[in-house]
Motif scaffolding. Sequence first.
Motif, mmCIF file in Angstrom:
data_model
loop_
_atom_site.group_PDB
_atom_site.id
_atom_site.type_symbol
_atom_site.label_atom_id
_atom_site.label_comp_id
_atom_site.label_asym_id
_atom_site.label_seq_id
_atom_site.Cartn_x
_atom_site.Cartn_y
_atom_site.Cartn_z
ATOM 1 N N GLY A 105 22.263 42.153 6.211
ATOM 2 C CA GLY A 105 21.169 41.223 6.508
ATOM 3 C C GLY A 105 21.625 39.799 6.745
ATOM 4 N N GLY A 106 22.931 39.574 6.738
ATOM 5 C CA GLY A 106 23.460 38.242 7.026
ATOM 6 C C GLY A 106 23.831 38.113 8.482
ATOM 7 N N GLY A 107 24.793 37.248 8.761
ATOM 8 C CA GLY A 107 25.242 37.096 10.130
ATOM 9 C C GLY A 107 24.128 36.621 11.047
ATOM 10 N N ILE A 108 24.039 37.256 12.196
ATOM 11 C CA ILE A 108 23.040 36.896 13.195
ATOM 12 C C ILE A 108 21.635 36.913 12.588
ATOM 13 N N LEU A 109 21.371 37.908 11.744
ATOM 14 C CA LEU A 109 20.013 38.048 11.196
ATOM 15 C C LEU A 109 19.644 36.869 10.298
ATOM 16 N N SER A 110 20.626 36.308 9.615
ATOM 17 C CA SER A 110 20.377 35.112 8.804
ATOM 18 C C SER A 110 19.976 33.937 9.690
ATOM 19 N N THR A 111 20.678 33.786 10.809
ATOM 20 C CA THR A 111 20.345 32.702 11.738
ATOM 21 C C THR A 111 19.014 32.945 12.427
ATOM 22 N N VAL A 112 18.687 34.207 12.670
ATOM 23 C CA VAL A 112 17.374 34.529 13.258
ATOM 24 C C VAL A 112 16.254 34.013 12.358
ATOM 25 N N LYS A 113 16.379 34.258 11.070
ATOM 26 C CA LYS A 113 15.347 33.807 10.136
ATOM 27 C C LYS A 113 15.191 32.290 10.187
ATOM 28 N N PRO B 256 16.637 43.537 15.345
ATOM 29 C CA PRO B 256 15.915 42.891 14.240
ATOM 30 C C PRO B 256 15.565 43.904 13.156
ATOM 31 N N PRO B 257 15.415 43.435 11.917
ATOM 32 C CA PRO B 257 15.200 44.365 10.787
ATOM 33 C C PRO B 257 14.028 45.308 10.975
ATOM 34 N N ASP B 258 12.931 44.828 11.581
ATOM 35 C CA ASP B 258 11.758 45.683 11.716
ATOM 36 C C ASP B 258 11.925 46.765 12.784
ATOM 37 N N TYR B 259 13.030 46.745 13.512
ATOM 38 C CA TYR B 259 13.308 47.796 14.495
ATOM 39 C C TYR B 259 14.557 48.594 14.116
#
Length: 405
Positions: free
Chosen positions: A101-109, A180-183
């Motif tokens: 859940g880090g990396g790109i996903l952290s920046t997405v948030k 993205p997490p929801d997909y």
Amino acid sequence: MLDLLVKNSNLATPQGNTPKIGATQGEISIENGMNIGIKDGKIAYIGRDMPEAAQMHDAEGCLVTPGLVDSHTHLVFGGFRQHELAAKLGGADYLDILAGGGGILSTVKATRAAGFDELYAKAGGFLDDMLAHGTTTVDAKSGYGLDVETELKQLEVVSKLQKEHKADVVSTFMGAHAIPPDYKQNPDDYVDLIINEMIPNVAEKNLAEYCDIFCEKGVFDAVQSRRVLEAAKNAGFGIKMHANEINNLGGAVLAAELGAISAEHLIASNEQDLEALAKAGTIAVLLPTTSFYLGKDFAPAKKMIESGIAVAIASDFNPGSSPNFNLQLSMTLGCLKYGLVPPQVLTAVTLNAACAIGRGESKGSIEIGKDADIIIWNCPDLDFLFYRFGNNQAKNVIKNGEVII
């Protein structure tokens, strides 16, 4: 009468409007004691005479090159990711951090939470610093939204910067940067969202010239990448691909097959990949600071040049895997880690980089008729520029004929 004459220049520049391949990548023009005349933001004279000019700028025998072109950045993002450094030092790799859940996903948030004005001010500040380090033209990719609203917000920031900032900014849509997490359980549904909603919206609003995708294990496979890039081509975008960065999923061959203007990273590339890229004329955009920061292998740049591939070098500026926008460092690593010589690297960050973002006819070399984007360096010659590192060697920056630094 000229608007500006830059005198006493030790000029080093590639020449032409098209990418340099093979031996020609290292063929540059080096002439000492040159004067460069500028009119209406364009280069109008190169020689040793002293034509009349409204303004004179003395380069004082310093090295003068074209403005640097950074052909791969992720310019617009919320937050930073300094907390990941400890995890990297503890042995976690890029895909481990992403899976957690880090990396790109952290920046997405963080990017979703940031307002337009915040993102605009932050990205504009980065561009200010890039200009001060000699980078006059920048590719800016989206990809930290991963939903329609935030992807458009990022690209709208880029669009405003294109209009208002002194640097030139080329926009690349990269909604296919991560799942993205929801997909996560239905990644093909996210691919459908990109194709059916994101691409049409970006095209309708004219917010990007190119579309890019991250073809990598745990992100998008070759089948999904083909779907997105074919949809982007049909919508009128030029196409690019993050390919073979960590694993070889066939991304480089696919990029070549689809006629991508560039394939980027390419660390895990093999002979088949190089042959395909050379045959297609796809430019290899290599990112040495990413390899350096992640402690990974470096792309086979010398072999690529020997294979007839045009090589560009870029910063990959982003908050996770290359939090560095100083293209001068990438240039030094191009010599020390790729084994390229200074003329090859100069071409990689000027003309070939300009061609990788569709700007070869106007940027990337100091020639009559091209945009007057010129750097005067605080050094006497090209070898010295690569010999010194760790400090900013840009002395003066001339952008579209105006001395701005």
